[in-house]
Design a protein around this motif. Structure first.
Motif, PDB file in Angstrom:
ATOM      1  N   SER A 114       1.043  -0.871   0.074  1.00  0.00           N
ATOM      2  CA  SER A 114       0.078   0.130  -0.195  1.00  0.00           C
ATOM      3  C   SER A 114       0.794   1.117   0.196  1.00  0.00           C
ATOM      4  CB  SER A 114      -0.850   0.271   1.217  1.00  0.00           C
ATOM      5  OG  SER A 114      -1.704   1.046   0.999  1.00  0.00           O
ATOM      6  N   ARG A 115       0.561   2.347  -1.241  1.00  0.00           N
ATOM      7  CA  ARG A 115       0.916   3.266  -0.956  1.00  0.00           C
ATOM      8  C   ARG A 115       0.177   4.063   0.532  1.00  0.00           C
ATOM      9  NH1 ARG A 115      -1.136   4.029  -6.666  1.00  0.00           N
ATOM     10  NH2 ARG A 115      -2.852   2.607  -6.357  1.00  0.00           N
ATOM     11  N   PHE A 116      -0.265   3.836   1.139  1.00  0.00           N
ATOM     12  CA  PHE A 116      -0.829   4.632   2.190  1.00  0.00           C
ATOM     13  C   PHE A 116      -0.544   4.247   3.683  1.00  0.00           C
ATOM     14  CE2 PHE A 116      -3.249   5.202  -1.694  1.00  0.00           C
ATOM     15  CZ  PHE A 116      -2.828   6.485  -2.093  1.00  0.00           C
ATOM     16  N   ARG A 130      -6.514  10.632  -6.884  1.00  0.00           N
ATOM     17  CA  ARG A 130      -7.214  10.831  -5.134  1.00  0.00           C
ATOM     18  C   ARG A 130      -8.221  10.538  -4.712  1.00  0.00           C
ATOM     19  NH1 ARG A 130      -3.022  14.983  -4.736  1.00  0.00           N
ATOM     20  NH2 ARG A 130      -4.337  16.600  -4.040  1.00  0.00           N
ATOM     21  N   MET A 133      -9.422   7.084  -5.085  1.00  0.00           N
ATOM     22  CA  MET A 133      -8.914   6.373  -4.666  1.00  0.00           C
ATOM     23  C   MET A 133      -9.580   5.910  -2.806  1.00  0.00           C
ATOM     24  SD  MET A 133      -5.210   6.706  -5.506  1.00  0.00           S
ATOM     25  CE  MET A 133      -4.530   6.213  -6.755  1.00  0.00           C
ATOM     26  N   SER A 137     -11.275   3.059  -1.554  1.00  0.00           N
ATOM     27  CA  SER A 137     -10.847   2.524  -0.616  1.00  0.00           C
ATOM     28  C   SER A 137     -12.151   2.656   0.587  1.00  0.00           C
ATOM     29  CB  SER A 137      -9.700   2.995  -0.163  1.00  0.00           C
ATOM     30  OG  SER A 137      -9.871   4.002   0.646  1.00  0.00           O
ATOM     31  N   SER A 149      -6.682   0.019   2.769  1.00  0.00           N
ATOM     32  CA  SER A 149      -5.717   2.074   2.139  1.00  0.00           C
ATOM     33  C   SER A 149      -5.496   2.104   0.834  1.00  0.00           C
ATOM     34  CB  SER A 149      -4.908   2.763   3.126  1.00  0.00           C
ATOM     35  OG  SER A 149      -3.459   1.391   2.765  1.00  0.00           O
ATOM     36  N   ASP A 150      -5.778   1.023   0.360  1.00  0.00           N
ATOM     37  CA  ASP A 150      -5.563   0.957  -1.315  1.00  0.00           C
ATOM     38  C   ASP A 150      -5.368  -0.243  -1.967  1.00  0.00           C
ATOM     39  OD1 ASP A 150      -3.751   2.031  -3.192  1.00  0.00           O
ATOM     40  OD2 ASP A 150      -1.971   1.658  -3.156  1.00  0.00           O
ATOM     41  N   THR A 152      -5.963  -0.088  -5.832  1.00  0.00           N
ATOM     42  CA  THR A 152      -5.663   0.379  -6.908  1.00  0.00           C
ATOM     43  C   THR A 152      -4.256  -0.567  -6.262  1.00  0.00           C
ATOM     44  OG1 THR A 152      -5.309   2.622  -5.967  1.00  0.00           O
ATOM     45  CG2 THR A 152      -7.248   1.578  -7.491  1.00  0.00           C
ATOM     46  N   SER A 153      -4.027  -0.775  -5.951  1.00  0.00           N
ATOM     47  CA  SER A 153      -2.256  -0.827  -6.473  1.00  0.00           C
ATOM     48  C   SER A 153      -1.930  -2.184  -7.049  1.00  0.00           C
ATOM     49  CB  SER A 153      -1.471  -1.490  -4.671  1.00  0.00           C
ATOM     50  OG  SER A 153      -0.437  -1.839  -4.143  1.00  0.00           O
ATOM     51  N   ASP A 176      -9.415  -5.161  -9.693  1.00  0.00           N
ATOM     52  CA  ASP A 176      -8.966  -3.916  -8.361  1.00  0.00           C
ATOM     53  C   ASP A 176     -10.263  -3.950  -6.966  1.00  0.00           C
ATOM     54  OD1 ASP A 176      -7.081  -2.531  -9.173  1.00  0.00           O
ATOM     55  OD2 ASP A 176      -8.469  -1.361  -9.316  1.00  0.00           O
ATOM     56  N   GLU A 192      -1.319  -5.020   4.734  1.00  0.00           N
ATOM     57  CA  GLU A 192      -0.638  -4.306   3.849  1.00  0.00           C
ATOM     58  C   GLU A 192      -0.451  -4.565   4.478  1.00  0.00           C
ATOM     59  OE1 GLU A 192      -4.293  -1.550   1.574  1.00  0.00           O
ATOM     60  OE2 GLU A 192      -4.277  -1.010   3.314  1.00  0.00           O
TER      61      GLU A 192
END
Lengths: 239, 139
Positions: A114-116, A130, A133, A137, A149-150, A152-153, A176, A192
């Motif tokens: 996850s990017r977040f 954003r 997303m 999420s 949290s992510d 679309t990862s 996704d 995650e």
């Protein structure tokens, strides 16, 4: 634990060699498989030149279809884990050990980079994306009953059980939110871990403008269906 | 029979014949022809037997026979389209599966050719039965 990196690639001859070279350098112990998703350019040749096995799809199936092909290969050849890894250099191979650890410990069947989580890497998408997303999420978290949290990862690790589930049902274009909802509701144990995203090396994103109109519709509908499907499935015998 | 009736019946009969001919030439499968044949025969029946149409119109409480015809015609076309969409989805899934299997088989073949020490393409299968292929590395 045997892990296979599955790299779906559609017209990625520009960025693929650097990505494969980086993988060989940073993650030397891992097997790599490139799935050429009906590319018109030299994607397959670029992979062969790097000494990596390539599955060449005769037609373009989309990220999901390419990934599913990778799962078939991984299951056939007895891999325990398949890792989805982008061809365009957005993913950092140094995130791989953290991604694989929960699977190796047997604690999880699915690990999402996850990017977040913990605000890893300075990734900043345009505000429209954003907002999308955040929406997806939020909805996905609601549907699975836990914060995700992510959605679309594109950096994920799938255990054998999840790969087998994915042969039954797998969104072909965007694997996704609906996929994650469906898997979570099948009782798949997921977690995650933080991941770092970088700017893409070349080529164009799967998520283009025309698709950006279709994407919200498709994702919302498919998410709803995923919720309904599992609701109905629980009454019948488990697959 | 009025002239309009005659024309309607003629068109419907021609449609049935055309569909049957397509099936005979293997341009149309029996499965897909069924809906067309049934609908055309229905049209023939309605054209010949006017009392039936008036009866249906009265039973449905519709004002005009024409609207009943259009209603059922549209309903038929809609159902047909949904049926086609379902078939198309099934075909898409089959094509996807085949594409995936083709990719997997092609890689296996390339690996076997390489293992056999080979650049030249292998000769056609020997008459004495094919040599047992390496069984791969199934666990």
């Amino acid at each position: 634990m045997r892990a296979l990196l599955v790299v779906p690639a559609y017209d990625e001859e520009e960025s693929l060699p650097a990505t494969l070279a980086e993988l060989a350098r940073e993650a030397p112990g891992l097997d790599v498989l490139v799935v050429d998703d009906g590319s018109a350019d030299g994607t397959a040749a670029a992979a062969r030149a790097a000494g990596v096995p390539v599955l060449v799809l005769p037609v373009n199936l989309g990220v999901g279809g390419a990934l599913q092909t990778g799962f078939r290969y991984a299951l056939e050849r007895g891999y325990d884990v398949a890792v989805q890894f982008d061809a365009d250099g957005q993913h950092d191979p140094r995130d791989l050990p953290a991604l694989l650890a929960p699977l190796a410990a047997g604690a999880c069947d699915l690990v999402i980079g996850s990017r977040f989580v913990e605000r890893a890497g300075g990734y900043r998408a345009p505000w429209t994306r954003r907002a999308g997303m955040l929406l997806f999420s939020g909805l996905t978290s609601l549907a699975v009953g836990r914060r995700l949290s992510d959605t679309t990862s594109g950096l994920r690790a799938y255990g054998r059980r999840v790969m087998r589930l994915c042969l039954d049902y797998f969104p072909q274009d965007f694997p996704d939110a609906p996929l994650l909802i469906w898997l979570a509701r099948q009782g798949v144990r997921w977690t995650e871990v933080p991941a770092h995203m970088r700017a893409r090396r070349g080529g164009t994103s799967f998520y283009t403008f025309t698709k950006s109109l279709y994407y919200p519709y498709k994702t919302l509908l498919a998410s709803l269906i995923a919720v309904l499907r599992t609701g109905a499935g629980e009454r019948g015998p488990a697959a | 029979m009025t002239r309009a009736q005659t024309i309607a019946v003629l068109v419907a009969v021609l449609l049935v014949l055309a569909v049957l001919e397509l099936v005979r030439r293997r341009k149309l499968s029996e499965e897909f022809s069924l809906l067309w044949v049934v609908a055309s025969l229905g049209a023939v029946l309605l054209g010949v037997w006017t009392g039936l149409l008036t009866g249906i119109t009265r039973a449905l409480g519709a004002l005009y026979e024409t609207s009943v015809i259009f209603f059922f015609g549209l309903l038929f076309v809609l159902l047909l389209l949904v049926y086609y969409a379902v078939k198309l989805t099934a075909l898409t899934q089959e094509v996807r599966r085949l594409a995936q299997e083709a990719a997997l088989a092609r890689l296996r073949l390339e690996e076997m050719e390489r293992a056999a020490g080979a650049a030249p393409p292998p000769p056609p299968a020997p008459p004495g039965g094919p040599a047992a292929p390496a069984a791969g590395d199934h666990p």
